[in-house]
Design an enzyme around this catalytic site. Sequence first.
Site, mmCIF file in Angstrom:
data_model
loop_
_atom_site.group_PDB
_atom_site.id
_atom_site.type_symbol
_atom_site.label_atom_id
_atom_site.label_comp_id
_atom_site.label_asym_id
_atom_site.label_seq_id
_atom_site.Cartn_x
_atom_site.Cartn_y
_atom_site.Cartn_z
ATOM 1 N N HIS A 1 0.823 -1.211 0.000
ATOM 2 C CA HIS A 1 0.000 0.000 0.000
ATOM 3 C C HIS A 1 0.858 1.263 0.000
ATOM 4 C CE1 HIS A 1 0.705 -0.647 4.326
ATOM 5 N NE2 HIS A 1 0.535 0.658 4.459
ATOM 6 N N HIS B 1 0.839 5.362 1.480
ATOM 7 C CA HIS B 1 0.271 6.429 2.299
ATOM 8 C C HIS B 1 0.829 7.744 1.790
ATOM 9 C CE1 HIS B 1 -1.785 4.431 5.656
ATOM 10 N NE2 HIS B 1 -0.876 3.485 5.537
ATOM 11 N N TYR C 1 -13.266 27.296 19.154
ATOM 12 C CA TYR C 1 -13.178 28.480 18.300
ATOM 13 C C TYR C 1 -14.569 29.018 17.982
ATOM 14 C CZ TYR C 1 -12.328 31.371 14.192
ATOM 15 O OH TYR C 1 -12.295 32.403 13.306
ATOM 16 N N GLN D 1 -16.115 32.603 19.164
ATOM 17 C CA GLN D 1 -16.590 33.558 18.171
ATOM 18 C C GLN D 1 -18.011 34.012 18.498
ATOM 19 O OE1 GLN D 1 -13.600 34.483 16.930
ATOM 20 N NE2 GLN D 1 -14.778 34.943 15.130
#
Length: 142
Positions: free
Chosen positions: A61, A63, A126, A130
């Site tokens: 494989h 990655h 976050y 906000q």
Amino acid sequence: MSRFEKLSHVIWHCQYHIFWVPKYRYRILTGAVANEVYRCIQIYCGRLGCEIVELNVQPDHVHLLVKVPPKRSISEVLGAVKGRTAIRIFKQFSNLRKKPYWGNSFWAKGYCVDTVGMDAEMVRKYVKYQEQLEKQQEQLQF
């Protein structure tokens, strides 16, 4: 130094972890074949304007951690990378094409992709912050 990249009308950070396998997941990505796959992925990603963060070619494989500009789709990038590396591998290692199980494909169909970015908890904080900031600003305006 910012983690963001810049294009003419956009600031972006689009990073993806992508995983794919050779057909039938054969352990064919070794030695010279692995080196050529590694080299081809670097070349073709570069031609598409992508930046490789990490690349690891295992026997069965691959990655790839890559930054992809927003003008490119993941399917476009992987289609080009998988297609062009397959052509290159079959051209350079013609003995692989002679095996009856390959047919016309070197890679298995499909791939796995996951976005890489800020973790969910950081995003939640976050957003919450906000919202509080907007409420404070609204109160100041009255």
